[in-house]
Write a protein that holds these residues in place. Structure first.
Motif, mmCIF file in Angstrom:
data_model
loop_
_atom_site.group_PDB
_atom_site.id
_atom_site.type_symbol
_atom_site.label_atom_id
_atom_site.label_comp_id
_atom_site.label_asym_id
_atom_site.label_seq_id
_atom_site.Cartn_x
_atom_site.Cartn_y
_atom_site.Cartn_z
ATOM 1 N N PHE A 32 4.769 -3.219 -9.798
ATOM 2 C CA PHE A 32 5.319 -3.910 -8.422
ATOM 3 C C PHE A 32 4.435 -4.881 -9.369
ATOM 4 O O PHE A 32 4.622 -6.052 -8.287
ATOM 5 C CB PHE A 32 3.750 -2.826 -8.191
ATOM 6 C CG PHE A 32 4.524 -1.633 -6.464
ATOM 7 C CD1 PHE A 32 4.767 -2.514 -5.686
ATOM 8 C CD2 PHE A 32 4.351 -1.049 -6.636
ATOM 9 C CE1 PHE A 32 4.222 -1.687 -4.087
ATOM 10 C CE2 PHE A 32 4.216 0.255 -6.081
ATOM 11 C CZ PHE A 32 4.660 -0.512 -4.583
ATOM 12 N N GLU A 36 7.173 -8.239 -7.408
ATOM 13 C CA GLU A 36 5.769 -8.776 -6.419
ATOM 14 C C GLU A 36 5.985 -10.219 -7.197
ATOM 15 O O GLU A 36 5.146 -10.211 -8.687
ATOM 16 C CB GLU A 36 5.285 -8.539 -6.504
ATOM 17 C CG GLU A 36 5.160 -7.232 -5.067
ATOM 18 C CD GLU A 36 6.057 -7.651 -4.372
ATOM 19 O OE1 GLU A 36 6.051 -8.714 -3.871
ATOM 20 O OE2 GLU A 36 6.476 -6.612 -2.922
ATOM 21 N N GLN A 38 3.572 -12.210 -6.014
ATOM 22 C CA GLN A 38 2.190 -12.429 -5.890
ATOM 23 C C GLN A 38 1.341 -11.305 -6.413
ATOM 24 O O GLN A 38 1.902 -10.342 -5.748
ATOM 25 C CB GLN A 38 2.040 -12.920 -4.525
ATOM 26 C CG GLN A 38 1.996 -14.343 -4.299
ATOM 27 C CD GLN A 38 1.798 -14.254 -1.966
ATOM 28 O OE1 GLN A 38 2.801 -13.306 -1.891
ATOM 29 N NE2 GLN A 38 0.966 -15.166 -2.105
ATOM 30 N N ASN A 39 0.452 -11.548 -7.116
ATOM 31 C CA ASN A 39 -0.596 -10.321 -7.497
ATOM 32 C C ASN A 39 -1.197 -9.084 -5.979
ATOM 33 O O ASN A 39 -1.432 -8.192 -6.048
ATOM 34 C CB ASN A 39 -1.871 -10.809 -8.169
ATOM 35 C CG ASN A 39 -1.318 -10.871 -9.977
ATOM 36 O OD1 ASN A 39 0.152 -10.893 -10.323
ATOM 37 N ND2 ASN A 39 -2.448 -11.085 -10.774
ATOM 38 N N LYS A 41 0.211 -8.918 -3.435
ATOM 39 C CA LYS A 41 1.091 -7.900 -3.055
ATOM 40 C C LYS A 41 1.743 -7.138 -3.851
ATOM 41 O O LYS A 41 1.686 -6.232 -2.743
ATOM 42 C CB LYS A 41 2.692 -9.578 -2.550
ATOM 43 C CG LYS A 41 2.734 -10.362 -1.283
ATOM 44 C CD LYS A 41 4.208 -10.681 -1.270
ATOM 45 C CE LYS A 41 4.325 -11.530 0.175
ATOM 46 N NZ LYS A 41 5.802 -11.968 -0.292
ATOM 47 N N ALA A 42 1.709 -6.901 -4.690
ATOM 48 C CA ALA A 42 1.317 -6.100 -6.282
ATOM 49 C C ALA A 42 0.181 -4.997 -5.811
ATOM 50 O O ALA A 42 1.068 -3.711 -5.590
ATOM 51 C CB ALA A 42 1.375 -6.687 -6.996
ATOM 52 N N GLY A 45 1.104 -2.754 -2.161
ATOM 53 C CA GLY A 45 1.885 -2.173 -2.498
ATOM 54 C C GLY A 45 1.303 -1.189 -3.651
ATOM 55 O O GLY A 45 2.222 -0.049 -1.924
#
Lengths: 255, 235
Positions: A32, A36, A38-39, A41-42, A45
């Motif tokens: 992730f 991704e 951006q952190n 977003k990770a 997820g």
């Protein structure tokens, strides 16, 4: 009690399911963050992934484990050991191994790549969530006398907590959209530990801004120290209550 | 040494034990027999506190055992175990049981040696055959030199030689202040081992008699025949 926990924990740590689970979480977390940009977003997820995976594995693994340990429990109970102690040891061993697995697989890379409060909160939520679902699993296992029934029940519970509950909640929200239901929706999320954890973490991220009026109410509640403490306490009570039911039933159960 | 008073146990509608009263003094070897589903296991389990009774009381050395756990210090139980923790080996099991029983310092390694369990120490318990598991269970039950020994089908799955080893050990173990209770289907294994017979049928106590009295009543010498004859009689 320490002895039982020690031996069971060592045994559980060698279990290949737990090893694969840890490796999977670890790889997913790395993945992730690598994919991704951006952190945040990770993190989201990972949140979604672990909210699906952790309850399911905690439930099914714990219930199977209880049935596999049944004969061994009888042997322990023929010794001068109290019943409550034996089942509590079982719970504790499962909890220790799941916590280790989640901390290594999810927590370690998470904190390395994104050393902010959201990561710690996510880790805390997932740890609590596995504690909740191990407790629910033991409760289901103690109530059913048959392995396949137990596993069936645990799958039903998983479907309920992860899918059904949200469906019902959405249906309700859709039908009562005309009314000021935001506060009630907040209350309803307390009834599901999965949703509670999800919202707790989501509200720390920018995503909250996209969630309309309910989102605003949620944000107001979950970003304060007080709101967060209440939410954590609620999760803890989601551990304690099923566990008490399980212990009380186990104390009176015919083995 | 142990006394059962008016035990009643129902599983749903099925009566597993019905007004069972029985008092067994120490210094005996007792065979607990009866057809399948006659309540033998329920009786043993209720004594161990694994099954809760609907009514009745159980005494061990004049003290009620209901809701107690300490009395199990004096009991060696040999259950039929089909599964152990997955990665536990034989040595770990013995270490584990000893760590649970810190009160005991003096062990009886006799069966452990005679069954040559040392050779299996590194083997995983789940990889053992049924007979080997029985041997491990038997050695464990005797390890802490209990005053009361409960054996659930001890000879099922044992080869003839091990069977003899176990039998001679039990004869040796029986003494004035000990009690051994054995459930078994294979009555021939119990010949010249037991002093008394408890016969259960449909959860009721059919009779509790010494071998001498059975012999006298039936004029038979083998246990199987004695019991068959005895069941024909009234009371």
């Amino acid at each position: 009690m320490g002895k039982i926990v020690k031996y069971l924990t060592i045994d559980l740590m060698k279990n290949w399911v737990m090893i694969v689970f840890t490796a999977l979480l670890f790889l997913a977390t790395l993945g992730f963050f690598a994919l991704e940009g951006q952190n945040e977003k990770a993190v989201i997820g990972l949140l979604n992934l672990s909210l699906l995976l952790v309850p399911m594995l905690s439930l099914i693994f714990s219930i199977t484990y209880y049935y596999n340990m049944y004969d061994f429990l009888l042997l322990i109970l023929a010794q001068p050991i109290k019943r409550k102690k034996s089942i509590f040891s079982l719970y504790l061993s499962l909890l220790i191994v799941f916590s280790l697995s989640i901390t290594i697989g999810l927590g370690l890379p998470l904190v390395l790549f994104n050393p902010f409060s959201t990561s710690y909160l996510l880790l805390l939520c997932i740890l609590l969530l596995s504690a909740v679902f191990i407790a629910i699993a033991l409760w289901a296992a103690v109530y059913t006398n048959d392995k396949s029934k137990g596993i069936g029940l645990s799958l039903l519970l998983w479907v309920y907590f992860v899918l059904l509950f949200d469906g019902i909640l959405l249906l309700g929200m859709y039908n009562f959209a005309e009314y000021p239901i935001e506060k009630y929706v907040l209350f309803f999320t307390f009834l599901n530990p999965v949703d509670l954890s999800r919202i707790m973490v989501l509200m720390q991220t920018q995503t909250a801004a996209l969630m309309g009026y309910s989102g605003a109410i949620f944000k107001q509640f979950f970003t304060t120290q007080q709101g967060l403490s209440i939410a954590v306490l609620l999760l803890v009570s989601w551990v304690v209550v099923p566990l008490m039911f399980a212990f009380n039933k186990f104390k009176k159960k015919d083995l | 040494m142990i006394a059962f008073e008016q035990l009643n146990k129902k599983y749903g509608k099925h009566k597993a034990l019905e007004n069972v009263s029985l008092s067994i003094p120490k210094g005996r070897v007792v065979a607990l027999i009866g057809p399948n589903g006659s309540g033998k296991t329920t009786l043993i389990k209720s004594f161990l506190g694994l099954v809760s009774l609907n009514s009745g009381d159980i005494f061990f050395q004049e003290k009620s055992v209901l809701k107690q756990s300490d009395y199990r210090k004096h009991i060696g139980y040999m259950p039929q175990i089909s599964r152990f923790p997955e990665h536990m080996n034989v040595k770990q099991l013995f270490d584990f049981m000893r760590s649970l029983r810190k009160d005991v310092k003096d062990y009886d390694w006799d069966l452990y040696d005679k069954f040559e369990i040392k050779k299996l120490e590194k083997k995983r318990l789940n990889a053992l055959s049924g007979g080997m598991r029985q041997k491990v269970s038997a050695a464990l039950a005797l390890l802490f030199k209990p005053q009361l020994l409960l054996l659930d089908e001890p000879t099922a799955g044992l080869d003839p030689k091990s069977n003899e080893v176990l039998k001679s050990k039990l004869l040796n173990f029986a003494s004035e202040d000990r009690l051994i209770i054995i459930t078994s289907h294979i009555l021939s294994d119990l010949d010249d081992l037991v002093n008394d017979v408890v016969y259960l049928i449909d959860g009721k106590l059919k009779f509790y008699e010494s071998i001498e009295s059975l012999q006298e009543k039936t004029k038979e010498s083998r246990l199987t025949k004695m019991i068959a004859e005895r069941l024909e009689m009234k009371n």
